[in-house]
Design a protein around this motif. Structure first.
Motif, PDB file in Angstrom:
ATOM      1  N   ALA A 164     -10.820  -0.882  13.638  1.00  0.00           N
ATOM      2  CA  ALA A 164      -9.578  -0.105  13.557  1.00  0.00           C
ATOM      3  C   ALA A 164      -8.515  -0.602  14.527  1.00  0.00           C
ATOM      4  O   ALA A 164      -7.316  -0.403  14.292  1.00  0.00           O
ATOM      5  N   THR A 165      -8.936  -1.254  15.614  1.00  0.00           N
ATOM      6  CA  THR A 165      -7.975  -1.729  16.615  1.00  0.00           C
ATOM      7  C   THR A 165      -8.058  -3.238  16.843  1.00  0.00           C
ATOM      8  O   THR A 165      -7.361  -3.762  17.708  1.00  0.00           O
ATOM      9  N   TRP A 166      -8.877  -3.918  16.098  1.00  0.00           N
ATOM     10  CA  TRP A 166      -9.089  -5.369  16.256  1.00  0.00           C
ATOM     11  C   TRP A 166      -7.788  -6.129  16.038  1.00  0.00           C
ATOM     12  O   TRP A 166      -7.084  -5.920  15.065  1.00  0.00           O
ATOM     13  N   GLN A 167      -7.470  -7.032  16.961  1.00  0.00           N
ATOM     14  CA  GLN A 167      -6.283  -7.874  16.867  1.00  0.00           C
ATOM     15  C   GLN A 167      -6.676  -9.311  17.199  1.00  0.00           C
ATOM     16  O   GLN A 167      -6.590  -9.747  18.343  1.00  0.00           O
ATOM     17  N   PRO A 168      -7.120 -10.079  16.225  1.00  0.00           N
ATOM     18  CA  PRO A 168      -7.558 -11.455  16.514  1.00  0.00           C
ATOM     19  C   PRO A 168      -6.394 -12.340  16.922  1.00  0.00           C
ATOM     20  O   PRO A 168      -5.250 -12.120  16.503  1.00  0.00           O
ATOM     21  N   GLU A 169      -6.703 -13.371  17.696  1.00  0.00           N
ATOM     22  CA  GLU A 169      -5.678 -14.308  18.145  1.00  0.00           C
ATOM     23  C   GLU A 169      -5.488 -15.454  17.159  1.00  0.00           C
ATOM     24  O   GLU A 169      -4.587 -16.274  17.342  1.00  0.00           O
ATOM     25  N   GLU A 170      -6.338 -15.518  16.144  1.00  0.00           N
ATOM     26  CA  GLU A 170      -6.243 -16.575  15.146  1.00  0.00           C
ATOM     27  C   GLU A 170      -6.167 -15.963  13.750  1.00  0.00           C
ATOM     28  O   GLU A 170      -6.377 -14.766  13.569  1.00  0.00           O
ATOM     29  N   ARG A 171      -5.882 -16.806  12.772  1.00  0.00           N
ATOM     30  CA  ARG A 171      -5.881 -16.398  11.375  1.00  0.00           C
ATOM     31  C   ARG A 171      -7.084 -17.042  10.698  1.00  0.00           C
ATOM     32  O   ARG A 171      -7.500 -18.143  11.056  1.00  0.00           O
ATOM     33  N   PHE A 172      -7.613 -16.369   9.675  1.00  0.00           N
ATOM     34  CA  PHE A 172      -8.860 -16.786   9.056  1.00  0.00           C
ATOM     35  C   PHE A 172      -8.659 -17.181   7.596  1.00  0.00           C
ATOM     36  O   PHE A 172      -7.760 -16.684   6.912  1.00  0.00           O
ATOM     37  N   ASP A 173      -9.544 -18.056   7.127  1.00  0.00           N
ATOM     38  CA  ASP A 173      -9.597 -18.374   5.702  1.00  0.00           C
ATOM     39  C   ASP A 173     -10.333 -17.282   4.944  1.00  0.00           C
ATOM     40  O   ASP A 173     -10.045 -17.047   3.765  1.00  0.00           O
ATOM     41  N   LEU A 174     -11.290 -16.642   5.598  1.00  0.00           N
ATOM     42  CA  LEU A 174     -12.067 -15.591   4.948  1.00  0.00           C
ATOM     43  C   LEU A 174     -12.378 -14.481   5.946  1.00  0.00           C
ATOM     44  O   LEU A 174     -12.876 -14.753   7.048  1.00  0.00           O
ATOM     45  N   ILE A 175     -12.060 -13.258   5.568  1.00  0.00           N
ATOM     46  CA  ILE A 175     -12.541 -12.072   6.281  1.00  0.00           C
ATOM     47  C   ILE A 175     -13.478 -11.350   5.321  1.00  0.00           C
ATOM     48  O   ILE A 175     -13.067 -10.943   4.227  1.00  0.00           O
TER      49      ILE A 175
END
Length: 257
Positions: free
Chosen positions: A86-97
């Motif tokens: 609910a609060t996760w803020q990754p520093e990268e972008r993903f090809d697959l979640i």
């Protein structure tokens, strides 16, 4: 809620992993470089990602220390992170979640799905499976026993622990507004289990947990006794003695355009 019981969850590992297998088959990516398994649990779904996408960097995310401990034992070479979706803020972008059987525990699906899509690279996919079984006898009877017992006033919040899944039209609209092409479907699995007691063992680690967490030990015994009586009536034994647990599940793969 109290921490999840990884051992209890894994009692039905084969059955619980089957939806992950089916979801992964519909992911239209050939060579993703970065994958996040959110709500990874004990790592059974994460293992599928590692096996299929051998060139990808795969991470697992979960809020449960117990589940993460099991996942790290299973896949010691991977990175597993303790975090709240609910609060996760990754520093990268993903090809697959990849999110198998977890988003039903997270509120505000319109906002949540838009946020998760924003964490994808262009062309990346959000692959989701959620139980859609709140109208099944297994869950209606949890509510019935909760309302009829001496614990009724204390269990009023338990049914709200799971977010109600939107309709197909809702999910389609939310994901389309987030800029995705959508593959959306539903499957009802039918699991032959060893009697009514096996149904209770199945749900102790998931659907029953919000109710049992609010009860004292002796009350849990009494609650489960009443629940068992109701389950035995709702799921009659077949000729071989097994009972058939119907389990509808909602799926979608949303690709960011």
């Amino acid at each position: 809620m109290a921490d999840w019981n990884a051992g209890q969850y894994l009692k039905f590992e084969d059955e619980r992993t089957r939806p992950s297998v089916d979801l992964l088959r519909r992911v239209p990516l050939s060579d993703p470089q970065s994958c996040a398994d959110i709500g990874c649990g004990p790592g059974n779904s994460t293992e599928l990602l590692v096996e299929r996408f051998q060139n990808a960097r795969v991470i697992g995310l979960d809020s449960s220390p117990a589940m993460l401990s099991k996942a790290r034992e299973r896949l010691p070479g991977l990175t597993f992170v303790e975090a709240d979706i609910a609060t996760w803020q990754p520093e990268e972008r993903f090809d697959l979640i990849f999110a198998n059987a977890v988003l039903q525990w997270v509120p505000d699906h319109p906002g949540l799905l838009a946020r998760l899509v924003s964490f994808l690279k262009q062309g990346g996919c959000l692959a989701v499976q959620m139980p859609d079984n709140l109208d099944e006898p297994s869950h209606r009877l949890m509510e019935k026993v909760a309302h009829e017992g001496p614990w009724a006033s204390r269990l009023t919040s338990a049914s709200a622990a799971r977010e109600k899944i939107g309709s197909f039209e809702d999910c389609y609209a939310w994901l389309q507004q987030a800029g995705c092409a959508i593959d959306l479907w539903q499957t009802t699995y039918v699991h032959p289990l060893e009697g009514a007691g096996a149904i209770i063992e199945w749900f102790k680690s998931t659907g029953l947990k919000p109710y049992l967490d609010l009860l004292a030990p002796e009350e849990r015994v009494e609650y489960l006794r009443h629940y068992m009586e109701e389950i035995a009536k709702a799921y009659p034994a077949q000729a071989d003695g097994k009972v058939l647990l119907r389990f509808p599940r909602r799926f979608f793969v949303a690709q960011r355009m």
